[in-house]
Design a protein around this motif. Structure first.
Motif, PDB file in Angstrom:
ATOM      1  N   VAL A  36       5.400   2.690   4.479  1.00 21.30           N
ATOM      2  CA  VAL A  36       4.427   3.562   3.835  1.00 21.30           C
ATOM      3  C   VAL A  36       3.253   2.756   3.303  1.00 21.30           C
ATOM      4  O   VAL A  36       2.086   3.126   3.484  1.00 21.30           O
ATOM      5  CB  VAL A  36       5.089   4.365   2.697  1.00 21.30           C
ATOM      6  N   ALA A  37       3.543   1.634   2.666  1.00 17.98           N
ATOM      7  CA  ALA A  37       2.476   0.790   2.139  1.00 17.98           C
ATOM      8  C   ALA A  37       1.597   0.266   3.266  1.00 17.98           C
ATOM      9  O   ALA A  37       0.370   0.193   3.132  1.00 17.98           O
ATOM     10  CB  ALA A  37       3.065  -0.370   1.343  1.00 17.98           C
ATOM     11  N   LEU A  40      -0.710   3.075   4.427  1.00 16.72           N
ATOM     12  CA  LEU A  40      -1.795   3.299   3.485  1.00 16.72           C
ATOM     13  C   LEU A  40      -2.803   2.159   3.516  1.00 16.72           C
ATOM     14  O   LEU A  40      -4.015   2.383   3.428  1.00 16.72           O
ATOM     15  CB  LEU A  40      -1.239   3.475   2.075  1.00 16.72           C
ATOM     16  N   THR A 328       3.355  -1.890  -5.259  1.00 17.23           N
ATOM     17  CA  THR A 328       2.574  -1.781  -4.028  1.00 17.23           C
ATOM     18  C   THR A 328       1.554  -2.913  -3.914  1.00 17.23           C
ATOM     19  O   THR A 328       1.440  -3.553  -2.868  1.00 17.23           O
ATOM     20  CB  THR A 328       1.853  -0.426  -3.966  1.00 17.23           C
ATOM     21  N   ARG A 400      -0.685   4.971  -2.841  1.00 13.39           N
ATOM     22  CA  ARG A 400       0.776   5.007  -2.782  1.00 13.39           C
ATOM     23  C   ARG A 400       1.349   5.871  -3.898  1.00 13.39           C
ATOM     24  O   ARG A 400       2.263   6.679  -3.677  1.00 13.39           O
ATOM     25  CB  ARG A 400       1.341   3.592  -2.869  1.00 13.39           C
ATOM     26  N   THR A 403       0.670   9.589  -2.983  1.00 16.59           N
ATOM     27  CA  THR A 403       1.534  10.123  -1.922  1.00 16.59           C
ATOM     28  C   THR A 403       2.978  10.257  -2.389  1.00 16.59           C
ATOM     29  O   THR A 403       3.671  11.209  -2.012  1.00 16.59           O
ATOM     30  CB  THR A 403       1.453   9.246  -0.665  1.00 16.59           C
ATOM     31  N   ASP A 404       3.443   9.329  -3.210  1.00 15.46           N
ATOM     32  CA  ASP A 404       4.793   9.461  -3.760  1.00 15.46           C
ATOM     33  C   ASP A 404       4.910  10.699  -4.634  1.00 15.46           C
ATOM     34  O   ASP A 404       5.920  11.414  -4.599  1.00 15.46           O
ATOM     35  CB  ASP A 404       5.153   8.218  -4.577  1.00 15.46           C
TER      36      ASP A 404
END
Length: 516
Positions: A36-37, A40, A328, A400, A403-404
């Motif tokens: 995910v990171a 992004l 992140t 991040r 989105t979390d």
């Protein structure tokens, strides 16, 4: 500039800002970012060229509080092109805006906050050009990474943070934050910190009124308002030994008379009173008011003490979300330390907002260690390649967290639980607190077509040459006066350039329907 500079290591060829040598910004124990990171970071890399162009455009044309017309146009144009629906002006402030991207399913409303006002004389010495460009980039990257996200991802333009403008307080009073479940932003600085304490601040003016006379022919017929102002400042210096070590009192003579040969019949001192909490700042402010009245008594003048803006509350950092940001950016190679509550700090209107909902305000090093904020050195540092590289990393960290929050209900639940646990006696009742911070459910809505404001030019504003301006005109159409400040402290007149304001108490979040 290449958009690929948001990598897992920090370039060593970047030009540092003026000042002492920068500390090593790369985390020695950085781990590889998760998928995910990486997604992004890749999305940030794609918007990096535009982000930097926007930042440089704002830096070249600084605008003072509530006069950020150009900055608003640049940011809303970019967000509209990226699929966001624009509301501008917003909340009764001409230079505020709300840009929203509605998802395909119900979910929370998460806001990225951006600031874009500058300081008189030195321009963007607080790096608000980076806050604005990086915050917009974070929201755009989040939407690109999750085009079918649930809930709403928003960018809220909050003008007038500097000089007691209290843009966020005013927007909260207007109901702009009533639907927001959590808000995120970052701040540039000379070091990277997961969280930083923020002092409460009262913004005050002591106005002294005397009697004018010829300063040489018959000065005894006059009563000097400037002498009262000088005595008041001396009284403040005499008080310093007996102030708490956490307190700060500082200001300027904003009016000292008009001519050397006239005994001034009017003088003013504008100053701030700060301390760890709003209650302690207000208690100290009352002592300062007594000193002003004493100076007036000694000089046979009159004193009037008013507030030039709403009181800024102390900051409550939501560590559930702040630690996610930190994890992140560490994975992307940035060494970020936990905040030290004993480190000297400034004040911001995000403190008021932090008493309404979970917020984060981490700091990312964009300048050499030791570069002072609100300085010409920081102004120069806020437009370097280093600053933009770090802003890209900060944007990835914010994206991040956003989105979390929209995809993982447990993250928002944990953030809300921490917020409620820290609220305690600040709430009138536990039920009221829960009602204020509960997530807002919304019906699924089809994707809305993004439109710029009527009359918006199709060309990108940041590509249009503009004469840099170090000062800004008065805010057109604004009105003086302010409503109740929050979470504590009375309201005050805010000066001729400030729009009307109000508090950020519980009632501020029930002023309008959640969804339009």
């Amino acid at each position: 500039m290449s958009g690929s500079t948001t990598s897992t290591t920090t370039s060593t060829t970047r030009t540092p800002a003026p000042g002492p040598a920068a500390a090593d910004p790369v985390a020695p124990d950085a781990v590889a970012p998760d998928p995910v990171a990486r997604t992004l970071a890749a999305a940030i890399a794609l918007v990096r060229p535009r982000m930097e162009k926007v930042s440089r455009a704002l830096h070249a044309r600084p605008e003072l509080k509530f006069a950020e017309v150009y900055a608003q146009r640049v940011l809303t144009s970019w967000l509209a092109e990226s699929g966001f629906r624009i509301e501008a002006p917003a909340g009764g402030l001409d230079t505020a805006f709300v840009a929203t991207h509605r998802g395909s399913a119900p979910g929370p409303y998460i806001a990225v906050l951006v600031e874009y006002d500058a300081l008189p004389g030195i321009g963007h010495g607080c790096g608000h050009n980076l806050i604005a460009a990086g915050g917009a980039a974070a929201a755009i990257a989040a939407v690109r990474a999750l085009p079918g996200h649930p809930g709403t991802i928003a960018v809220i333009g909050t003008p007038g943070e500097e000089m007691g403008g209290a843009g966020k307080v005013r927007l909260a009073r207007a109901g702009v934050f009533e639907c927001v479940d959590a808000a995120v932003m970052f701040h540039p600085g000379d070091r990277s910190l997961t969280a930083q304490e923020g002092l409460a601040a009262a913004h005050l003016r002591a106005r002294f009124t005397g009697v004018s006379a010829h300063a040489a022919k018959s000065p005894w017929e006059g009563r000097s308002a400037l002498a009262a102002a000088q005595l008041f400042l001396n009284a403040l210096d005499a008080m310093r030994q007996f102030m708490p070590p956490t307190a700060r009192v500082h200001g300027i003579v904003s009016d000292g008379g008009q001519a050397p040969n006239v005994v001034p019949d009017s003088a003013a001192v504008d100053f701030y009173v700060r301390d760890r909490t709003a209650a302690s700042a207000e208690a100290l402010a009352e002592r300062v008011r007594k000193a002003a009245r004493g100076a007036a008594l000694a000089t046979e003048t009159e004193a009037e003490i008013t507030e030039t803006g709403p009181l800024y509350a102390e900051r409550r950092n939501n560590m559930v979300l702040a630690e996610r940001f930190a994890a992140t950016v560490r994975a992307l190679g940035l060494d970020i330390a936990p905040g030290d509550p004993d480190t000297p700090a400034g004040s911001s209107d995000i403190g008021n907002l932090s008493h309404l909902l979970p917020v984060i305000h981490p700091y990312v090093q964009t300048a050499a260690l030791g570069t002072p904020s609100h300085s010409e050195a920081m102004t120069a540092a806020s437009v370097t390649d280093l600053a933009h590289e770090r802003t890209g990393i900060a944007a990835a960290g914010l994206a991040r967290v956003v989105t979390d929050l929209v995809t993982d209900p447990e993250v928002l639940a944990a953030a809300r639980a921490e917020f409620l646990a820290g609220t305690g006696a600040k709430c009138r009742a536990a039920e009221a607190c829960a009602e204020e911070t509960a997530p807002r459910e919304e019906a699924a809505a089809p994707e809305e077509t993004a439109t710029a404001r009527p009359g918006e030019a199709a060309a990108r504003p940041e590509e249009t040459a503009a004469r840099p301006q170090e000062t800004a005109p008065a805010h057109a159409g604004s009105t003086a006066g302010a409503g109740p400040a929050a979470p504590v402290g009375p309201a005050a007149p805010a000066g001729p350039a400030a729009p009307a304001a109000g508090g950020t108490g519980a009632a501020a979040r029930t002023l309008r329907p959640c969804r339009s």
